[in-house]
Structure formats: C-alpha cells, structure tokens
Design a protein around this motif. Structure first.
Motif, PDB file in Angstrom:
ATOM      1  N   LYS A 116       1.678   9.079   5.526  1.00  0.00           N
ATOM      2  CA  LYS A 116       2.869   9.642   6.149  1.00  0.00           C
ATOM      3  C   LYS A 116       4.115   9.212   5.379  1.00  0.00           C
ATOM      4  O   LYS A 116       4.175   8.107   4.832  1.00  0.00           O
ATOM      5  CB  LYS A 116       2.972   9.227   7.609  1.00  0.00           C
ATOM      6  N   VAL A 117       5.101  10.091   5.342  1.00  0.00           N
ATOM      7  CA  VAL A 117       6.308   9.858   4.559  1.00  0.00           C
ATOM      8  C   VAL A 117       7.182   8.804   5.228  1.00  0.00           C
ATOM      9  O   VAL A 117       7.484   8.899   6.425  1.00  0.00           O
ATOM     10  CB  VAL A 117       7.094  11.174   4.390  1.00  0.00           C
ATOM     11  N   ILE A 118       7.618   7.820   4.432  1.00  0.00           N
ATOM     12  CA  ILE A 118       8.545   6.798   4.908  1.00  0.00           C
ATOM     13  C   ILE A 118       9.979   7.235   4.673  1.00  0.00           C
ATOM     14  O   ILE A 118      10.842   7.088   5.549  1.00  0.00           O
ATOM     15  CB  ILE A 118       8.255   5.452   4.223  1.00  0.00           C
ATOM     16  N   ASN A 119      10.247   7.771   3.496  1.00  0.00           N
ATOM     17  CA  ASN A 119      11.562   8.346   3.206  1.00  0.00           C
ATOM     18  C   ASN A 119      11.407   9.329   2.057  1.00  0.00           C
ATOM     19  O   ASN A 119      10.446   9.261   1.281  1.00  0.00           O
ATOM     20  CB  ASN A 119      12.592   7.273   2.869  1.00  0.00           C
ATOM     21  N   VAL A 120      12.370  10.259   1.953  1.00  0.00           N
ATOM     22  CA  VAL A 120      12.310  11.331   0.966  1.00  0.00           C
ATOM     23  C   VAL A 120      13.723  11.640   0.511  1.00  0.00           C
ATOM     24  O   VAL A 120      14.691  11.428   1.238  1.00  0.00           O
ATOM     25  CB  VAL A 120      11.618  12.590   1.561  1.00  0.00           C
ATOM     26  N   ASP A 148       0.821  -1.220   0.000  1.00  0.00           N
ATOM     27  CA  ASP A 148       0.000   0.000   0.000  1.00  0.00           C
ATOM     28  C   ASP A 148       0.851   1.264   0.000  1.00  0.00           C
ATOM     29  O   ASP A 148       0.586   2.215   0.740  1.00  0.00           O
ATOM     30  CB  ASP A 148      -0.950   0.013   1.202  1.00  0.00           C
ATOM     31  N   LEU A 149       1.869   1.281  -0.851  1.00  0.00           N
ATOM     32  CA  LEU A 149       2.742   2.446  -0.938  1.00  0.00           C
ATOM     33  C   LEU A 149       2.363   3.315  -2.130  1.00  0.00           C
ATOM     34  O   LEU A 149       1.858   2.832  -3.138  1.00  0.00           O
ATOM     35  CB  LEU A 149       4.207   2.024  -1.083  1.00  0.00           C
ATOM     36  N   LYS A 150       2.659   4.618  -1.993  1.00  0.00           N
ATOM     37  CA  LYS A 150       2.494   5.561  -3.100  1.00  0.00           C
ATOM     38  C   LYS A 150       3.752   6.410  -3.227  1.00  0.00           C
ATOM     39  O   LYS A 150       4.403   6.731  -2.232  1.00  0.00           O
ATOM     40  CB  LYS A 150       1.274   6.453  -2.894  1.00  0.00           C
ATOM     41  N   HIS A 193       0.316  12.173  -9.161  1.00  0.00           N
ATOM     42  CA  HIS A 193      -0.792  12.744  -8.404  1.00  0.00           C
ATOM     43  C   HIS A 193      -0.209  13.343  -7.132  1.00  0.00           C
ATOM     44  O   HIS A 193       0.746  12.808  -6.562  1.00  0.00           O
ATOM     45  CB  HIS A 193      -1.819  11.662  -8.067  1.00  0.00           C
ATOM     46  N   ILE A 194      -0.753  14.442  -6.660  1.00  0.00           N
ATOM     47  CA  ILE A 194      -0.164  15.133  -5.519  1.00  0.00           C
ATOM     48  C   ILE A 194      -0.225  14.288  -4.246  1.00  0.00           C
ATOM     49  O   ILE A 194       0.582  14.475  -3.318  1.00  0.00           O
ATOM     50  CB  ILE A 194      -0.817  16.510  -5.306  1.00  0.00           C
ATOM     51  N   LEU A 195      -1.136  13.319  -4.193  1.00  0.00           N
ATOM     52  CA  LEU A 195      -1.183  12.392  -3.064  1.00  0.00           C
ATOM     53  C   LEU A 195      -0.428  11.103  -3.351  1.00  0.00           C
ATOM     54  O   LEU A 195      -0.339  10.236  -2.479  1.00  0.00           O
ATOM     55  CB  LEU A 195      -2.629  12.069  -2.683  1.00  0.00           C
ATOM     56  N   GLY A 196       0.118  10.984  -4.573  1.00  0.00           N
ATOM     57  CA  GLY A 196       0.955   9.841  -4.895  1.00  0.00           C
ATOM     58  C   GLY A 196       0.330   8.878  -5.875  1.00  0.00           C
ATOM     59  O   GLY A 196      -0.902   8.763  -5.970  1.00  0.00           O
ATOM     60  N   ASP A 197       1.191   8.189  -6.621  1.00  0.00           N
ATOM     61  CA  ASP A 197       0.797   7.102  -7.521  1.00  0.00           C
ATOM     62  C   ASP A 197       1.168   5.775  -6.873  1.00  0.00           C
ATOM     63  O   ASP A 197       2.263   5.624  -6.296  1.00  0.00           O
ATOM     64  CB  ASP A 197       1.526   7.217  -8.864  1.00  0.00           C
ATOM     65  N   GLU A 198       0.296   4.803  -6.994  1.00  0.00           N
ATOM     66  CA  GLU A 198       0.543   3.481  -6.412  1.00  0.00           C
ATOM     67  C   GLU A 198       1.790   2.853  -7.017  1.00  0.00           C
ATOM     68  O   GLU A 198       2.031   2.945  -8.223  1.00  0.00           O
ATOM     69  CB  GLU A 198      -0.667   2.581  -6.641  1.00  0.00           C
ATOM     70  N   PHE A 219       9.267  11.226  -2.746  1.00  0.00           N
ATOM     71  CA  PHE A 219       9.075  10.579  -1.448  1.00  0.00           C
ATOM     72  C   PHE A 219       8.011   9.502  -1.558  1.00  0.00           C
ATOM     73  O   PHE A 219       7.167   9.505  -2.465  1.00  0.00           O
ATOM     74  CB  PHE A 219       8.744  11.591  -0.343  1.00  0.00           C
ATOM     75  N   VAL A 220       8.087   8.559  -0.625  1.00  0.00           N
ATOM     76  CA  VAL A 220       7.164   7.432  -0.590  1.00  0.00           C
ATOM     77  C   VAL A 220       6.337   7.538   0.684  1.00  0.00           C
ATOM     78  O   VAL A 220       6.877   7.776   1.776  1.00  0.00           O
ATOM     79  CB  VAL A 220       7.914   6.089  -0.629  1.00  0.00           C
ATOM     80  N   VAL A 221       5.015   7.383   0.528  1.00  0.00           N
ATOM     81  CA  VAL A 221       4.113   7.413   1.679  1.00  0.00           C
ATOM     82  C   VAL A 221       3.462   6.049   1.837  1.00  0.00           C
ATOM     83  O   VAL A 221       3.286   5.294   0.873  1.00  0.00           O
ATOM     84  CB  VAL A 221       3.033   8.503   1.532  1.00  0.00           C
ATOM     85  N   GLY A 222       3.100   5.752   3.079  1.00  0.00           N
ATOM     86  CA  GLY A 222       2.377   4.523   3.366  1.00  0.00           C
ATOM     87  C   GLY A 222       0.878   4.714   3.261  1.00  0.00           C
ATOM     88  O   GLY A 222       0.386   5.769   2.840  1.00  0.00           O
ATOM     89  N   ALA A 223       0.134   3.686   3.680  1.00  0.00           N
ATOM     90  CA  ALA A 223      -1.326   3.747   3.608  1.00  0.00           C
ATOM     91  C   ALA A 223      -1.896   4.872   4.471  1.00  0.00           C
ATOM     92  O   ALA A 223      -2.996   5.360   4.217  1.00  0.00           O
ATOM     93  CB  ALA A 223      -1.917   2.403   4.033  1.00  0.00           C
TER      94      ALA A 223
END
Length: 276
Positions: free
Chosen positions: A257-261, A169-171, A213-218, A250-254
């Motif tokens: 929140k940012v996991i790393n950037v 479930d990462l974006k 997408h500003i909230l992230g792509d899967e 950066f990668v966000v979880g479900a």
C-alpha cells in the motif's frame, strides 16, 4: 517519628523505581485528511491507478470521477494504465505483476480503479470521491521530491525520499507518464456530453514506462532523519513525446500500500513538501 521517616523513604523509593521503568512513546502525527498541518511534517498525497482503455465505453466513469476528485483536492495523483486493444496499451507482460497483485484470480474487466494501489474504489466512483480524498492528509513522516533534466533524447531523474521516522521493508515505484495524447474515446455513459465515441479526447497521465520494477525496487537506509536518493538515466522512449513527459514516484510498504506519492513535470526541481 521514625515510622513516618521510613514510610516517606519507602514511598520515594517506589516513585523513583517506577520512573526508571517508564517508557516514553513518541506521539505520531494525525495523518487523517481533516487534521490541521503540524510544522515539520510532510504533506500526504494519495494515488489513483485507473485501468482504462480508449475502447472501453464505461471507463469514462472513472475518468470523470478523477476529475471530480481533483476539483476538491490538490493532493491526489492519478495514473492511467491503458490495457487491451489500445494505442497506449502498457502491455500484458509488463503489467502482469501488477495485475496479479490487484486481481490474482480474475481477468481485468475494465474499468478497474484502485486507491493507494490496493484499495478498491467503491462503485460508482463518481458518488464516492470522498474515499480518495480521505486518503490524503497534511501530516506524514515520509516525503518525496524529484529533480529532472529532460531533452529530446535523454532523461536524468533524481528521486529523493526523506524520513522522519524509522521504516523497513519499503519499495520505490517510479513511473514515466505522457500527457496531452489526443485520441478518440468510446463512451457509453452520460459523462462528457454523452457523445459516443468522443472523437478527440485528451488522455493525460498515461503510463508509458515503469522506471523501476512495477511493484517497486527495495530501498534501504530508511531511518529517521535520513534522505535516500535514487537516480534514473534513460533515453526518452521512442513512442513518447519528450515535451509531454511527467513523472510519478511513490513508496509502498511491505503490504504494497502507498505511504506517500508525488508527481513532477519534466525539468522541475522540487523541494520536500514540509509544513511551515
């Protein structure tokens, strides 16, 4: 003698059975800011998203707080998201999904700052810089590296994400930023000499385009040992100086929140930040 033999056999049987049921749990690295680097893991960076405006006289407080953070840590990545009546306005439609995520029931009353996308940076930010530093670390199991080719007309960017653990479930979020934008800045506070307005202020890390997408792509294939690469080939935006482009990924979880950037200059070829 026989009783002793059978008792010993019974105890051995119990021991073997117990061993077969043992579950070995893999240790995870200490990701805190003060933990020493463990060889093989990735450096952990933190993201500050600064919702700001050239017209916003109180926004210099967050800008100055970011300066203070970066004096103490090289692991913090900042993005300035301009909002309102501003020459660098990211746009109400483009920012709407992000605004609804961080402030779903209220308008954005600048300044607004978020750490790792959703953590509210405690007011006054200038007195709470440790909150940002505490989100960094030396050890994490997700690394990011970017490689880009940028000329006056086109951008070709590869974003590589490597995993040392199984994720789901990462974006992925990728920003195009512009630096060295010289423009005035309202300033109601004592920072930057207390001048109001500041006639020529250098605006850096300004969000100009969201390449996802500003909230992230899967992203898929996020398993231990795997590397995922996403390519972005786009024209240079007409309102951006190609010489001043940089990128943030950066990668966000479900939980968003940012996991790393990681940030990258144009025409930079990065390796993963792996501890030696």
């Amino acid at each position: 003698m026989k009783k002793t033999y059978f008792l010993a056999l019974f105890l051995i049987t119990i021991a073997l059975t117990s061993c077969s049921d043992t579950v070995i749990v893999e240790n995870r690295p200490d990701q805190s800011a003060i933990a020493p680097a463990i060889p093989g893991y990735f450096k952990k960076r933190a993201l500050i998203e600064d919702y700001t405006g050239t017209w916003c006289g109180n926004c210099t407080r967050v800008a100055y707080a970011i300066d203070l953070v970066k004096e103490q840590s090289d692991k913090v990545v900042s993005v300035a998201i301009h909002y309102g009546n501003d020459p660098y306005n990211f746009g109400p439609v483009a920012i709407a999904p992000l605004k609804n995520l961080i402030s779903p029931n209220a308008p954005l009353a600048l300044p607004v700052s978020r750490l790792n996308r959703l953590n509210v940076w405690t007011f006054p930010e200038t007195s709470n810089i440790q909150e940002a530093i505490d989100l960094t670390g030396n050890n994490t199991t997700l690394g990011i590296a970017m490689n880009s080719t940028v000329d006056n007309t086109s951008i070709d960017l590869d974003v590589n994400v490597k995993f040392l653990d199984d994720y789901s479930d990462l974006k992925l979020v990728v920003y195009l930023l512009e630096n060295h934008l010289m423009y005035f800045q309202r300033n109601y506070l004592e920072y930057y000499g207390g001048i109001d307005p500041i006639p020529v202020f250098e605006h850096n890390h300004v969000l100009r385009s969201a390449m996802t997408h500003i909230l992230g792509d899967e992203i898929t294939g996020t398993t231990n040992g795997n590397t995922v690469t996403k390519n972005f080939s786009i024209p240079v935006p007409s309102n951006v100086n190609a010489n001043n482009i940089s990128f943030v990924a950066f990668v966000v979880g479900a939980d968003n929140k940012v996991i790393n950037v990681r940030e990258s200059h144009a025409n930079e070829n990065q390796a993963f930040e792996i501890n030696p």
